[in-house]
Enzyme design. Structure first.
Site, PDB file in Angstrom:
ATOM      1  N   CYS A  95      -0.329  -5.322 -17.687  1.00 44.11           N
ATOM      2  CA  CYS A  95      -0.182  -5.552 -16.253  1.00 44.11           C
ATOM      3  C   CYS A  95       0.974  -4.726 -15.702  1.00 44.11           C
ATOM      4  CB  CYS A  95       0.036  -7.036 -15.967  1.00 44.11           C
ATOM      5  SG  CYS A  95       0.258  -7.406 -14.206  1.00 44.11           S
ATOM      6  N   SER A 145      12.587 -12.643  -8.474  1.00 49.60           N
ATOM      7  CA  SER A 145      12.257 -11.627  -7.473  1.00 49.60           C
ATOM      8  C   SER A 145      12.886 -11.963  -6.121  1.00 49.60           C
ATOM      9  CB  SER A 145      10.744 -11.462  -7.339  1.00 49.60           C
ATOM     10  OG  SER A 145      10.115 -12.670  -6.982  1.00 49.60           O
ATOM     11  N   MET A 190       1.490  -9.695  -4.978  1.00 50.46           N
ATOM     12  CA  MET A 190       0.188  -9.395  -5.575  1.00 50.46           C
ATOM     13  C   MET A 190      -0.697 -10.633  -5.658  1.00 50.46           C
ATOM     14  SD  MET A 190       0.890  -6.803  -8.767  1.00 50.46           S
ATOM     15  CE  MET A 190       1.471  -8.121  -9.843  1.00 50.46           C
ATOM     16  N   LEU A 196       7.524  -9.247  -4.842  1.00 51.55           N
ATOM     17  CA  LEU A 196       8.000 -10.619  -4.644  1.00 51.55           C
ATOM     18  C   LEU A 196       6.942 -11.592  -5.151  1.00 51.55           C
ATOM     19  CD1 LEU A 196      10.260 -12.410  -3.426  1.00 51.55           C
ATOM     20  CD2 LEU A 196       8.973 -12.379  -1.276  1.00 51.55           C
ATOM     21  N   SER A 197       7.228 -12.214  -6.293  1.00 52.58           N
ATOM     22  CA  SER A 197       6.238 -13.087  -6.934  1.00 52.58           C
ATOM     23  C   SER A 197       6.219 -14.491  -6.353  1.00 52.58           C
ATOM     24  CB  SER A 197       6.520 -13.179  -8.436  1.00 52.58           C
ATOM     25  OG  SER A 197       7.744 -13.863  -8.665  1.00 52.58           O
ATOM     26  N   GLY A 198       7.342 -14.892  -5.773  1.00 54.19           N
ATOM     27  CA  GLY A 198       7.493 -16.278  -5.333  1.00 54.19           C
ATOM     28  C   GLY A 198       8.413 -17.071  -6.228  1.00 54.19           C
ATOM     29  N   GLY A 199       8.948 -16.416  -7.257  1.00 54.58           N
ATOM     30  CA  GLY A 199       9.891 -17.047  -8.164  1.00 54.58           C
ATOM     31  C   GLY A 199      11.325 -16.706  -7.809  1.00 54.58           C
ATOM     32  N   CYS A 204      -1.116 -15.528 -16.768  1.00 50.99           N
ATOM     33  CA  CYS A 204      -1.437 -16.032 -15.426  1.00 50.99           C
ATOM     34  C   CYS A 204      -2.914 -16.338 -15.245  1.00 50.99           C
ATOM     35  CB  CYS A 204      -0.968 -15.042 -14.361  1.00 50.99           C
ATOM     36  SG  CYS A 204      -1.816 -13.448 -14.377  1.00 50.99           S
TER      37      CYS A 204
END
Length: 358
Positions: free
Chosen positions: A103, A13, A32, A7-10, A201
């Site tokens: 990544c 996801s 992460m 879950l990236s926060g976007g 990033c």
């Protein structure tokens, strides 16, 4: 099924998490942390990037809203080792590296996925625009392009280890971006209209020059030459340039449009030429990762950059190298980038471009 979700926060996801919950899975979110929060606070963020403090806050809010547990996973050490340091080394070698692909292989679908599976989860999911399907032709699960070809992210998955595909879920692959945003909006997820991540990033200001300076490396101006050795201008540091580029350098000899043909790092030189000289009939790539069994020679389509057109090609596999011959010449084959190979919409694997063949 027990599923761990990156879950990236976007929005992507977030919707992947939501869809898995709707299907009745037992879900936990994992977020992460690739850099210290202070790193982003000190930088001028010119474009939306992932992994910032605001993304962490959004991820926690999403998890709370959907009623799932979230764990913050510190990946800073492995991220530096497998992504930042190789990126820096490759730039200084004159390559154009692809940190997102590295990544995915070593961090998201490497370290983080292992961390999740070792907690007893059955599968690992993310918001990528790609599909996991069983292929009758290849007799196993494969990665396929997402149905939204404008957002398809299969290219960045070309070098993940093949065994991992059996344990992956990509819920978003059957939807378009617009549909994903609509699902988020209807579900009341607050990031439904959140801007997409646009840049590397760990370079939130978009400046490779500033990144290298922070790493203790100062770029030096140098000559721009033609293949014949004629000096036609000045560059501002060879790591800033990539094959096919035609802006960002100072040309002192006018009357021709020049494109970057190559770089000579040991001489701090950038080589430029005419447009026709940056089209390639083939390439050599190394360290291939195959998701399916492939013969020593086969036909497929090849993509040499995320947004490049797919090129029909003949591929010859020999030990740890791949030789690719295109049916028609391809623009800007760039050492350091990924060559991804497809059979229709099925991703066969990928390799790191070593050199272009003119």
């Amino acid at each position: 099924m027990k599923v761990g979700v990156a879950l990236s926060g976007g929005v992507d996801s977030a919707v992947a998490l939501y869809l898995l919950l709707k299907e009745g899975h037992e879900v936990k979110a994992f977020h992460m942390k690739t850099k210290e929060d202070e790193f982003f606070i000190k930088k001028e963020i010119k474009k939306k990037v992932c992994c910032s403090p605001s993304d962490t806050a959004d991820a926690m809010r999403i998890a709370h809203f959907l009623g799932v547990e979230i764990e913050i996973v510190d990946v800073k050490e492995i991220f530096r080792e497998k992504v930042i340091e190789p990126f820096k080394r490759d730039l200084l070698k004159g390559l154009t590296p692809n940190p997102c692909a590295h990544c995915n292989r070593f961090v998201k679908f490497g370290y983080l996925m292992d961390y999740v599976l070792n907690q007893g989860f059955d599968a690992f999911a993310s918001g990528h625009y790609a599909r996991i399907e069983f292929s009758e032709k290849y007799g196993r699960k494969v990665i396929k392009k997402g149905v939204d070809l404008k957002k398809d992210q299969s290219y960045f998955l070309a070098r993940i280890e093949p065994w991992r595909i059996e344990r992956l879920i990509f819920p978003n692959g059957i939807y378009t971006k617009e549909e994903i945003r609509k699902i988020a909006e209807e579900a009341g997820i607050h990031v439904a209209k959140k801007q997409e991540s646009q840049d590397v990033c760990f370079i939130p200001d978009g400046s490779i020059e500033n990144f290298l300076k922070d790493e203790g490396i100062t770029l030096k101006d140098g000559d721009i030459i033609t293949p014949e050795g004629e000096v036609v201008g000045r560059h501002f540091g060879y790591p800033l340039y990539t094959i096919g580029q035609r802006k960002g350098f100072k040309i002192e000899k006018f009357g021709r449009r020049y494109y970057v043909r190559g770089k000579i790092p040991e001489k701090n030189v950038v080589v430029v030429s005419d447009l026709e000289d940056v089209f390639f009939s083939g390439l050599i790539a190394e360290d291939p990762v195959w998701h399916v069994e492939v013969p020593e020679e086969f036909r497929c389509v090849c993509r040499v950059r995320k947004k490049s057109e797919e090129a029909p090609a003949v591929v010859k596999v020999k030990d740890n190298e791949v030789e690719v011959s295109f049916e028609k010449k391809v623009f800007a084959v760039t050492p350091g980038q990924i060559a991804a190979f497809y059979d229709g919409d099925t991703l066969l694997g990928g390799a790191i471009i070593k050199e272009g063949i003119r």
